[in-house]
Design a protein around this motif. Structure first.
Motif, PDB file in Angstrom:
ATOM      1  N   TYR A 291      60.057 -63.806  38.394  1.00  0.00           N
ATOM      2  CA  TYR A 291      59.187 -64.166  39.307  1.00  0.00           C
ATOM      3  C   TYR A 291      58.050 -63.389  39.463  1.00  0.00           C
ATOM      4  N   PRO A 292      56.844 -63.761  39.857  1.00  0.00           N
ATOM      5  CA  PRO A 292      55.684 -63.212  40.169  1.00  0.00           C
ATOM      6  C   PRO A 292      56.227 -61.989  41.196  1.00  0.00           C
TER       7      PRO A 292
ATOM      8  N   GLU B 181      54.808 -62.626  33.899  1.00  0.00           N
ATOM      9  CA  GLU B 181      54.253 -63.542  34.664  1.00  0.00           C
ATOM     10  C   GLU B 181      53.279 -64.577  33.709  1.00  0.00           C
TER      11      GLU B 181
END
Length: 202
Positions: A90-91, A160
């Motif tokens: 996840y960012p 990312e």
């Protein structure tokens, strides 16, 4: 219990179980067999025992050993792996929300498996239920193998960027292979270098 309509009539000594057989259960009571030496009571005169909900064996320790080995290899291996990957993909701006949602989905399906296992075992048998779980695990393996990019040795910014491209590697183009993202610090902010700008930076 493999078959709810059957039980086991057996004899045992101090070390082993012998003279065991599968006998239909009495329709009026599960405390005795429908016929044979275990049809009178739980323990007959010839020291035969009736077991309705388990299979007596002298190798019951194998089950405990298998459970211990499973936990010993699963806990440091595949057990924490989903949580490790889940914390990387996840960012930064969505990491807490993503982790919370994935943990919720995980435990929701754990509850569903617990609630539906006995019904599945009744309709599909125990073998069919575990074959169903194995099939779903195999589908998940192929999905992870084909669609989850390798994150080893990459920075969070690079990880990312991996998810900005096509999801599955089977549809990725050759131009995406080996592409790296470079960042430089400009007045306290991160500046993403394009392929054209990277040649101008000393």
């Amino acid at each position: 219990m493999l078959d709810p309509s059957c039980g086991f009539c057996y004899q045992q000594n101090s070390t082993a179980v012998f003279a065991s057989s599968c006998v239909p259960v009495n329709q009026a009571s599960t405390e005795r067999a429908a016929w044979g030496r275990c049809s009178n009571s739980t323990q007959s005169a010839d020291h035969s025992f009736w077991a309705y909900n388990f299979c007596p064996t002298s190798y019951s320790w194998v089950v405990l050993l298998g459970l211990i080995l499973y936990l010993a290899f699963f806990a440091p291996g595949m057990g924490p792996m989903p949580w490790t990957v889940n914390s990387e993909i996840y960012p930064l701006w969505a990491r807490s929300t993503g982790n919370a949602c994935s943990a919720g989905v995980n435990w929701t399906f754990n509850v569903l498996v617990s609630l539906t296992f006995l019904h599945l075992a009744q309709h599909l048998t125990y073998y069919g239920a575990f074959f169903l779980y194995s099939s779903l695990a195999l589908l998940g393996f192929f999905f992870i193998y084909g669609c989850l990019p390798e994150t080893k040795g990459r920075r969070l910014e690079e990880i990312e960027s991996l998810f900005e491209n096509r999801l599955c590697s089977c549809g990725a183009s050759d131009s995406d292979e080996g592409r790296q993202v470079e960042y430089i610090r400009v007045k306290g902010s991160n500046y993403h270098l394009s392929d054209n700008d990277a040649s101008d930076v000393e």
